[in-house]
Design a protein around this motif. Structure first.
Motif, PDB file in Angstrom:
ATOM      1  N   ASN A 194      -5.832   0.782  -5.644  1.00 17.97           N
ATOM      2  CA  ASN A 194      -4.595   0.984  -4.900  1.00 17.97           C
ATOM      3  C   ASN A 194      -3.788   2.031  -5.663  1.00 17.97           C
ATOM      4  O   ASN A 194      -3.352   1.785  -6.794  1.00 17.97           O
ATOM      5  CB  ASN A 194      -3.848  -0.352  -4.823  1.00 17.97           C
ATOM      6  N   LEU A 195      -3.568   3.169  -5.050  1.00 15.29           N
ATOM      7  CA  LEU A 195      -2.916   4.281  -5.754  1.00 15.29           C
ATOM      8  C   LEU A 195      -1.443   4.017  -6.049  1.00 15.29           C
ATOM      9  O   LEU A 195      -0.843   4.737  -6.846  1.00 15.29           O
ATOM     10  CB  LEU A 195      -3.057   5.569  -4.939  1.00 15.29           C
ATOM     11  N   ALA A 233       0.809  -1.226   0.000  1.00 17.37           N
ATOM     12  CA  ALA A 233       0.000   0.000   0.000  1.00 17.37           C
ATOM     13  C   ALA A 233       0.836   1.268   0.000  1.00 17.37           C
ATOM     14  O   ALA A 233       0.285   2.371  -0.066  1.00 17.37           O
ATOM     15  CB  ALA A 233      -0.930   0.003   1.219  1.00 17.37           C
ATOM     16  N   ARG A 266      -6.903  13.730  -0.024  1.00 19.85           N
ATOM     17  CA  ARG A 266      -6.703  14.393   1.261  1.00 19.85           C
ATOM     18  C   ARG A 266      -6.480  13.385   2.401  1.00 19.85           C
ATOM     19  O   ARG A 266      -7.111  12.344   2.473  1.00 19.85           O
ATOM     20  CB  ARG A 266      -7.918  15.258   1.572  1.00 19.85           C
ATOM     21  N   ASN A 267      -5.560  13.757   3.258  1.00 20.52           N
ATOM     22  CA  ASN A 267      -5.286  12.996   4.485  1.00 20.52           C
ATOM     23  C   ASN A 267      -4.866  11.549   4.232  1.00 20.52           C
ATOM     24  O   ASN A 267      -5.253  10.648   4.981  1.00 20.52           O
ATOM     25  CB  ASN A 267      -6.504  13.088   5.421  1.00 20.52           C
ATOM     26  N   ASP A 323     -10.766   3.722  -2.952  1.00 16.92           N
ATOM     27  CA  ASP A 323      -9.939   3.470  -1.768  1.00 16.92           C
ATOM     28  C   ASP A 323      -9.335   2.083  -1.900  1.00 16.92           C
ATOM     29  O   ASP A 323      -9.879   1.233  -2.616  1.00 16.92           O
ATOM     30  CB  ASP A 323     -10.789   3.548  -0.492  1.00 16.92           C
ATOM     31  N   GLU A 345     -16.434  12.050   2.302  1.00 15.96           N
ATOM     32  CA  GLU A 345     -15.860  13.155   1.513  1.00 15.96           C
ATOM     33  C   GLU A 345     -16.592  13.273   0.172  1.00 15.96           C
ATOM     34  O   GLU A 345     -17.022  14.365  -0.231  1.00 15.96           O
ATOM     35  CB  GLU A 345     -14.365  12.892   1.286  1.00 15.96           C
ATOM     36  N   ALA A 357      -8.714   7.885  -2.375  1.00 14.83           N
ATOM     37  CA  ALA A 357      -8.597   7.617  -0.930  1.00 14.83           C
ATOM     38  C   ALA A 357      -9.808   8.183  -0.192  1.00 14.83           C
ATOM     39  O   ALA A 357      -9.699   8.995   0.725  1.00 14.83           O
ATOM     40  CB  ALA A 357      -7.296   8.165  -0.363  1.00 14.83           C
ATOM     41  N   ARG A 380     -15.349  17.545   6.178  1.00 13.47           N
ATOM     42  CA  ARG A 380     -14.016  17.698   6.763  1.00 13.47           C
ATOM     43  C   ARG A 380     -13.272  18.769   5.960  1.00 13.47           C
ATOM     44  O   ARG A 380     -13.375  18.808   4.745  1.00 13.47           O
ATOM     45  CB  ARG A 380     -13.285  16.357   6.642  1.00 13.47           C
ATOM     46  N   THR A 404     -12.461   9.587   8.823  1.00 11.89           N
ATOM     47  CA  THR A 404     -13.027  10.577   7.908  1.00 11.89           C
ATOM     48  C   THR A 404     -14.356  11.062   8.471  1.00 11.89           C
ATOM     49  O   THR A 404     -14.898  10.437   9.392  1.00 11.89           O
ATOM     50  CB  THR A 404     -13.222   9.992   6.491  1.00 11.89           C
ATOM     51  N   ASN A 426      -8.688   4.806   8.512  1.00 18.30           N
ATOM     52  CA  ASN A 426      -9.811   5.226   7.661  1.00 18.30           C
ATOM     53  C   ASN A 426     -10.593   6.419   8.206  1.00 18.30           C
ATOM     54  O   ASN A 426     -11.702   6.697   7.747  1.00 18.30           O
ATOM     55  CB  ASN A 426     -10.769   4.043   7.452  1.00 18.30           C
TER      56      ASN A 426
HETATM   57  C1  LIG Z   1      -7.512   9.014   6.703  1.00 18.11           C
HETATM   58  S1  LIG Z   1      -8.420   8.388   5.338  1.00 18.11           S
HETATM   59  C2  LIG Z   1      -8.811   9.887   4.486  1.00 18.11           C
HETATM   60  C3  LIG Z   1     -10.211   9.895   3.955  1.00 18.11           C
HETATM   61  C4  LIG Z   1     -10.655  11.190   3.291  1.00 18.11           C
HETATM   62  N1  LIG Z   1      -9.884  11.483   2.109  1.00 18.11           N
HETATM   63  C5  LIG Z   1     -10.601  12.336   4.244  1.00 18.11           C
HETATM   64  O1  LIG Z   1      -9.782  13.246   4.077  1.00 18.11           O
HETATM   65  O2  LIG Z   1     -11.388  12.345   5.207  1.00 18.11           O
HETATM   66  C6  LIG Z   1      -7.107   7.696   4.353  1.00 18.11           C
HETATM   67  C7  LIG Z   1      -7.584   6.625   3.387  1.00 18.11           C
HETATM   68  O3  LIG Z   1      -6.525   6.321   2.479  1.00 18.11           O
HETATM   69  C8  LIG Z   1      -6.630   4.968   2.132  1.00 18.11           C
HETATM   70  N2  LIG Z   1      -5.355   4.490   1.565  1.00 18.11           N
HETATM   71  C9  LIG Z   1      -4.185   4.250   2.200  1.00 18.11           C
HETATM   72  N3  LIG Z   1      -3.260   3.806   1.343  1.00 18.11           N
HETATM   73  C10 LIG Z   1      -3.849   3.762   0.118  1.00 18.11           C
HETATM   74  C11 LIG Z   1      -3.398   3.373  -1.176  1.00 18.11           C
HETATM   75  N4  LIG Z   1      -2.158   2.943  -1.385  1.00 18.11           N
HETATM   76  N5  LIG Z   1      -4.290   3.449  -2.200  1.00 18.11           N
HETATM   77  C12 LIG Z   1      -5.550   3.891  -2.003  1.00 18.11           C
HETATM   78  N6  LIG Z   1      -6.023   4.259  -0.793  1.00 18.11           N
HETATM   79  C13 LIG Z   1      -5.188   4.201   0.257  1.00 18.11           C
HETATM   80  C14 LIG Z   1      -7.013   4.280   3.431  1.00 18.11           C
HETATM   81  O4  LIG Z   1      -7.616   3.022   3.211  1.00 18.11           O
HETATM   82  C15 LIG Z   1      -7.958   5.304   4.065  1.00 18.11           C
HETATM   83  O5  LIG Z   1      -9.302   4.991   3.843  1.00 18.11           O
END
Ligand SMILES: C[S@@+](CC[C@H](N)C(=O)[O-])C[C@H]1O[C@@H](n2cnc3c(N)ncnc32)[C@H](O)[C@@H]1O
Length: 276
Positions: free
Chosen positions: A205-206, A30, A222-223, A147, A123, A117, A89, A85, A83
């Protein structure tokens, strides 16, 4: 019941070796950099899986995990991601979106926004409320949320949320776009059907090659950058930028930074970048 016969699950410790292996696993899969000394976090997140499989040690769990047992593999990713959120936000971004972006959108095509994400979808649905309110019920727009966590995507697709942490939703939006549950859904809200129809979600998966998703006017990322090291951040921003239209915008979290990185974007407002 005789207390002596009650099965007890001793919480095993995460050894230094086990921690290193799990750290590498989540970094390779990830891009998440756990850093050092997070044994307690790893133990609290994964313990239920040891219990589920009735395993006595993290070494046994790792054997199962690295065996590419696909269910466990996705489970571990789900549990090791953060996760957190909530609706509306960092709401200044939504005002910026309205005042800076939507005013200037061409009327002859769909406005497309990607909440990359997106976690459980709050969001994406907050943005959907802003877009519907701005464009009106016949507005041409679509939101794509993604996500890495399959658990979060399932929740996002349902559009059903517990009514906590909804204070930031403007009152008129609550009335207009959120259905209050009754009976067994007491304490829940369901996002309006017409917003759900224009908001779709997929597991992405980014850090991997991005699927064919088309081009976007705006991407919210974000975040999540806070969990990546600079190399991963740079790769992700480069591949996401390739999915932005020319002059499209990228929003990152308020506590995140891309300072000093050589990227095809320029800062136009705090935490808002434009594709060059
Ligand atoms: C803290 S949340 C942020 C959610 C929203 N963007 C916000 O700002 O409220 C971070 C998210 O990133 C996702 N994430 C982490 N690594 C990732 C990856 N490699 N590819 C896609 N999503 C990922 C996690 O599963 C999680 O749901």
């Amino acid at each position: 019941m005789n207390k002596l016969n009650t099965p007890r699950f001793e919480q095993p410790e995460v050894s230094a070796n086990a921690y290193q292996t799990i750290r590498e696993f989540i970094y390779n899969e990830a891009g998440i950099d756990l850093g050092s000394g997070k044994q307690t976090l790893v133990s609290s997140r994964l313990n239920k899986r040891l219990r589920h499989h009735q395993l006595n040690s993290f070494d046994q769990y790792i054997e199962l995990l690295l065996n590419k047992n696909s269910i466990e593999y996705q489970m571990a990713i789900d549990l090791l991601t953060t996760n957190e959120t909530y609706f509306f936000r960092e709401a200044e971004h939504l005002n910026l979106l309205k005042n800076l972006v939507l005013q200037h959108q061409p009327k002859d095509r769909n406005f497309r926004l990607w909440s990359a994400a997106s976690s459980s979808g709050e969001e994406a649905y907050s943005i959907a409320m802003v877009l519907d309110d701005f464009f009106g019920s016949r507005g041409q727009w679509e939101i794509f949320g993604s996500d890495i966590s399959s658990r979060m995507i399932k929740k996002a697709k349902s559009g059903l949320y517990q009514c906590h942490r909804i204070d930031a939703i403007p009152k008129d939006f609550l009335r207009k776009y959120c259905l209050k549950g009754t009976g067994e859904y007491d304490g829940y809200l369901l996002v309006d059907k017409k917003l759900r129809a224009k908001t779709r979600f997929a597991e992405i998966n980014l850090t991997k090659l991005l699927p064919e998703v088309g081009e976007f006017d705006v991407i919210f990322l974000r975040n999540v950058l806070i969990y990546f090291d600079n190399k991963t951040k740079k790769n992700i921003i480069r591949s996401l930028t390739s999915k932005l239209r020319s002059k499209g915008l990228l929003f990152i979290g308020h506590s995140e930074s891309l300072k000093g990185m050589d990227l095809p974007i320029k800062l136009i407002a705090p935490t808002v970048y434009q594709k060059k």
